[in-house]
Design a protein around this motif. Structure first.
Motif, PDB file in Angstrom:
ATOM      1  N   LYS A 161      -2.045   2.338  -0.311  1.00 37.40           N
ATOM      2  CA  LYS A 161      -3.079   1.454  -0.872  1.00 37.40           C
ATOM      3  C   LYS A 161      -2.830   1.190  -2.359  1.00 37.40           C
ATOM      4  O   LYS A 161      -3.140   0.117  -2.865  1.00 37.40           O
ATOM      5  CB  LYS A 161      -4.462   2.055  -0.644  1.00 37.40           C
ATOM      6  CG  LYS A 161      -4.922   1.865   0.790  1.00 37.40           C
ATOM      7  CD  LYS A 161      -6.261   2.482   1.058  1.00 37.40           C
ATOM      8  CE  LYS A 161      -6.637   2.295   2.531  1.00 37.40           C
ATOM      9  NZ  LYS A 161      -7.778   3.115   2.908  1.00 37.40           N
ATOM     10  N   SER A 191      -4.713  -6.609   1.744  1.00 41.03           N
ATOM     11  CA  SER A 191      -3.255  -6.436   1.765  1.00 41.03           C
ATOM     12  C   SER A 191      -2.548  -7.792   1.921  1.00 41.03           C
ATOM     13  O   SER A 191      -1.344  -7.890   1.744  1.00 41.03           O
ATOM     14  CB  SER A 191      -2.839  -5.502   2.908  1.00 41.03           C
ATOM     15  OG  SER A 191      -2.842  -6.186   4.139  1.00 41.03           O
ATOM     16  N   THR A 202      -1.909   7.523   2.840  1.00 38.17           N
ATOM     17  CA  THR A 202      -2.578   6.210   2.846  1.00 38.17           C
ATOM     18  C   THR A 202      -2.971   5.801   1.430  1.00 38.17           C
ATOM     19  O   THR A 202      -2.877   4.623   1.071  1.00 38.17           O
ATOM     20  CB  THR A 202      -3.808   6.254   3.784  1.00 38.17           C
ATOM     21  OG1 THR A 202      -3.353   6.650   5.078  1.00 38.17           O
ATOM     22  CG2 THR A 202      -4.484   4.915   3.901  1.00 38.17           C
ATOM     23  N   SER A 205      -7.183  -0.889  10.288  1.00 38.63           N
ATOM     24  CA  SER A 205      -7.745  -2.121   9.741  1.00 38.63           C
ATOM     25  C   SER A 205      -6.897  -3.328  10.125  1.00 38.63           C
ATOM     26  O   SER A 205      -5.676  -3.297  10.008  1.00 38.63           O
ATOM     27  CB  SER A 205      -7.828  -1.993   8.216  1.00 38.63           C
ATOM     28  OG  SER A 205      -8.359  -3.132   7.636  1.00 38.63           O
ATOM     29  N   ILE A 250      -4.736  -2.175  -3.400  1.00 40.64           N
ATOM     30  CA  ILE A 250      -6.051  -2.190  -2.746  1.00 40.64           C
ATOM     31  C   ILE A 250      -6.971  -1.239  -3.503  1.00 40.64           C
ATOM     32  O   ILE A 250      -8.172  -1.451  -3.592  1.00 40.64           O
ATOM     33  CB  ILE A 250      -5.932  -1.783  -1.252  1.00 40.64           C
ATOM     34  CG1 ILE A 250      -5.163  -2.845  -0.476  1.00 40.64           C
ATOM     35  CG2 ILE A 250      -7.301  -1.563  -0.617  1.00 40.64           C
ATOM     36  CD1 ILE A 250      -4.841  -2.486   0.962  1.00 40.64           C
ATOM     37  N   GLU A 272     -11.635  -5.058   5.821  1.00 38.46           N
ATOM     38  CA  GLU A 272     -11.616  -5.193   4.363  1.00 38.46           C
ATOM     39  C   GLU A 272     -10.254  -4.859   3.746  1.00 38.46           C
ATOM     40  O   GLU A 272      -9.693  -5.637   2.971  1.00 38.46           O
ATOM     41  CB  GLU A 272     -12.704  -4.286   3.779  1.00 38.46           C
ATOM     42  CG  GLU A 272     -12.928  -4.513   2.313  1.00 38.46           C
ATOM     43  CD  GLU A 272     -13.875  -3.486   1.711  1.00 38.46           C
ATOM     44  OE1 GLU A 272     -14.586  -2.793   2.456  1.00 38.46           O
ATOM     45  OE2 GLU A 272     -13.876  -3.373   0.477  1.00 38.46           O
ATOM     46  N   HIS A 273      -9.700  -3.701   4.107  1.00 33.15           N
ATOM     47  CA  HIS A 273      -8.435  -3.288   3.509  1.00 33.15           C
ATOM     48  C   HIS A 273      -7.278  -4.179   3.945  1.00 33.15           C
ATOM     49  O   HIS A 273      -6.397  -4.490   3.150  1.00 33.15           O
ATOM     50  CB  HIS A 273      -8.135  -1.815   3.840  1.00 33.15           C
ATOM     51  CG  HIS A 273      -8.946  -0.880   3.014  1.00 33.15           C
ATOM     52  ND1 HIS A 273      -9.208   0.410   3.382  1.00 33.15           N
ATOM     53  CD2 HIS A 273      -9.565  -1.055   1.822  1.00 33.15           C
ATOM     54  CE1 HIS A 273      -9.948   0.986   2.461  1.00 33.15           C
ATOM     55  NE2 HIS A 273     -10.187   0.108   1.510  1.00 33.15           N
ATOM     56  N   TYR A 274      -7.318  -4.587   5.215  1.00 33.27           N
ATOM     57  CA  TYR A 274      -6.240  -5.465   5.691  1.00 33.27           C
ATOM     58  C   TYR A 274      -6.266  -6.794   4.937  1.00 33.27           C
ATOM     59  O   TYR A 274      -5.221  -7.295   4.513  1.00 33.27           O
ATOM     60  CB  TYR A 274      -6.358  -5.701   7.204  1.00 33.27           C
ATOM     61  CG  TYR A 274      -5.224  -6.556   7.717  1.00 33.27           C
ATOM     62  CD1 TYR A 274      -3.954  -6.013   7.881  1.00 33.27           C
ATOM     63  CD2 TYR A 274      -5.399  -7.909   7.966  1.00 33.27           C
ATOM     64  CE1 TYR A 274      -2.889  -6.796   8.301  1.00 33.27           C
ATOM     65  CE2 TYR A 274      -4.333  -8.699   8.393  1.00 33.27           C
ATOM     66  CZ  TYR A 274      -3.095  -8.134   8.564  1.00 33.27           C
ATOM     67  OH  TYR A 274      -2.039  -8.920   8.968  1.00 33.27           O
ATOM     68  N   GLU A 298     -13.826   1.000  -4.099  1.00 30.77           N
ATOM     69  CA  GLU A 298     -12.533   1.444  -3.546  1.00 30.77           C
ATOM     70  C   GLU A 298     -12.689   1.945  -2.132  1.00 30.77           C
ATOM     71  O   GLU A 298     -13.702   2.446  -1.765  1.00 30.77           O
ATOM     72  CB  GLU A 298     -11.963   2.542  -4.401  1.00 30.77           C
ATOM     73  CG  GLU A 298     -11.881   2.128  -5.858  1.00 30.77           C
ATOM     74  CD  GLU A 298     -10.636   2.584  -6.538  1.00 30.77           C
ATOM     75  OE1 GLU A 298     -10.331   3.761  -6.424  1.00 30.77           O
ATOM     76  OE2 GLU A 298      -9.962   1.773  -7.190  1.00 30.77           O
TER      77      GLU A 298
END
Lengths: 286, 226
Positions: free
Chosen positions: A47, B73, A43, A84, A52, B68-70, B226
């Protein structure tokens, strides 16, 4: 061969974990499987590609630096993250309305066609969806702007075999539609990759253990089963790892045909990706 | 700009489940505020505070959905994510204050109608002052709250918000106590004149400054997160 994603010496350091000089490519028209135990850096690698998280090293996506051209690149990527998504408190129509603003090529017709095909309820909140329905929706959302690259983090975990197969079909269809497309898929369900992937990148403890074509792995790698006396005669350089079982020794070799020519042992089975992964992680060296 | 629109839309869709709650809350505040002519003035403060707090709950939605991470992206970046939050929250405050003023005026008319006292004598200047005061208070809380949510998350941020409100109340009570018990050698006429002339401007400038500093701090925190 042209690559849609290139990673060169990508590193990321946390307090208790380090992703160490990861380098691999995702060629056009291919499916690359990223395998390894939980928490080994799969992951983190994804990321880093998506910017990210910050990372050291070079990441080139569609010929462009992933940090410099972040938004431009992301227009061409579809992403599915295991844990997510947008929000649990919206419905399918609202996702369409939101995504129209983000993607220039968002195709509402394609999106709703997929929704219809997979019989997802338009008026229910995502919160009320089953795990399989949620994953289908995530994938539909990821491919409805016709991206060139799909990046998938554990897209089949927690799903039953029927749903997993349906999802793998979507990926097959995605690649078959356009040979310029690629998929990078991280998973610990390695059997899925045997059916779909062209290359396997195996990560352990933040390092790449191997990066090989799936066909080569499945065709050449083998598990030798032998007695202690036979095992003791095998040279260290002729196998990768071994496991001592109750009544026999099991040995992982990277060329079962060559091995068979050198040693008079008859029991050599094909190795699955899971077998190979387990040998690398749990096996021993002489 | 489209990305920011998409991010704001996402938050508004999340908040749409609050529609009934907001209506009930506004009706409740209006009802209790209408009990006396004095309490009517506090309606704009209460309504803008309630709407301001509801706006902050978008962070809770993001956290509970782990979105948040989605979101990162998608073709956006951290700066746009923060910008969208501030735009949404400031717009929410403005709308909250306007609703507060309208409800206050309506409540005054309703009270006058019930009491059969004819057309009510509404001090629009006072209502506006209270509305701006409410806006200022909510902005102050949010300006401190948003960076701390980015730093510690929405759940811990909620606890921190109650501590913050408690400290602010204590501080205000302390200032009121000191002002009432100690004689200062201050030219009160000058201060009254200054606030009378430039009070609104000063308050608006303070609100802008608070949000600006808060935005910069949030950016710095989120950039390194992060």
């Amino acid at each position: 061969m042209e690559n849609n994603i290139i990673l060169k010496k990508v590193s990321k350091e946390y307090k208790d974990f380090k992703l160490n000089d990861i380098s691999f490519n995702v060629p056009k028209g291919s499916v690359v499987g990223l395998i390894g135990e939980n928490g080994v850096g799969k992951t983190t690698t994804i990321k880093a590609i998506l910017n990210i998280i910050s990372s050291q090293g070079t990441i080139i996506v569609l010929g462009k630096d992933n940090k410099k051209y972040e938004q431009e690149i992301k227009q061409e990527i579809g992403v599915v993250l295991d844990d997510s998504f947008l929000s649990d408190y919206i419905d399918i129509k609202k996702i369409d309305s939101i995504m129209k603003d983000f993607y220039k090529n968002w195709d509402s017709k394609k999106y709703f066609n997929y929704i219809k095909k997979f019989k997802l309820p338009k008026d229910k909140m995502i919160n009320d969806f089953s795990t399989g329905m949620k994953m289908k929706l995530k994938i539909i959302t990821a491919i409805s702007h016709n991206p060139k690259i799909l990046i998938l983090d554990e897209p089949t975990s927690g799903l039953d075999p029927v749903v997993r197969n349906e999802i793998l079909d979507i990926f097959r269809e995605f690649i078959a539609e356009d040979e310029e497309r690629s998929i990078l898929m991280s998973t610990h369900i390695t059997s899925d990759l045997e059916h779909i992937s062209d290359y396997i990148v195996f990560i352990d403890n933040g390092h790449i253990i191997f990066n090989l074509p799936t066909e080569e792995l499945l065709e050449n790698y083998g598990i030798v089963k032998c007695k202690k006396e036979e095992f003791e005669k095998i040279k260290k350089e002729d196998y990768i790892k071994y496991k001592k079982e109750k009544y026999q020794y099991e040995i992982l070799v990277n060329d079962r045909f060559k091995f068979k020519k050198i040693y008079p042992i008859n029991t050599i089975d094909r190795a699955s990706i899971e077998d190979i992964m387990l040998f690398y992680i749990k096996g021993e060296n002489k | 700009m489209n990305n920011i629109k998409g991010l704001i839309k996402k938050d508004l869709y999340n908040l749409s489940s609050y529609k009934m709650t907001v209506l009930v809350l506004v009706a409740f505040i209006a009802l209790f505020g209408s009990f006396s002519e004095d309490s009517i003035q506090f309606i704009p403060i209460a309504i803008s505070a309630a709407i301001g707090m509801i706006m902050l709950s978008t962070f809770n939605y993001d956290e509970s959905s782990k979105s948040e991470h989605y979101i990162l992206s998608l073709p956006t970046n951290k700066r746009e994510v923060i910008k969208s939050k501030y735009i949404l929250i400031i717009l929410g405050n403005i709308i909250g204050s306007i609703i507060g003023v309208i409800i206050t005026i309506l409540a005054a008319y309703i009270v006058a109608f019930i009491k059969k006292s004819g057309i009510p004598q509404i001090d629009y200047g006072l209502i506006f002052t209270y509305a701006l005061g409410g806006f200022f208070g909510v902005s102050l809380i949010e300006a401190i709250q948003i960076p701390s949510i980015y730093k510690w998350g929405a759940e811990k941020g909620r606890i921190q918000m109650f501590i913050l409100i408690f400290i602010l109340v204590m501080l205000i009570m302390g200032i009121v106590y000191i002002a009432g018990n100690i004689t200062f050698n201050i030219d009160l006429a000058f201060l009254e004149n200054l606030f009378g002339k430039y009070g609104v401007l000063l308050e608006v400038l303070m609100i802008c400054l608070m949000y600006f500093i808060s935005y910069k701090v949030s950016n710095k925190i989120y950039k390194n997160k992060e």
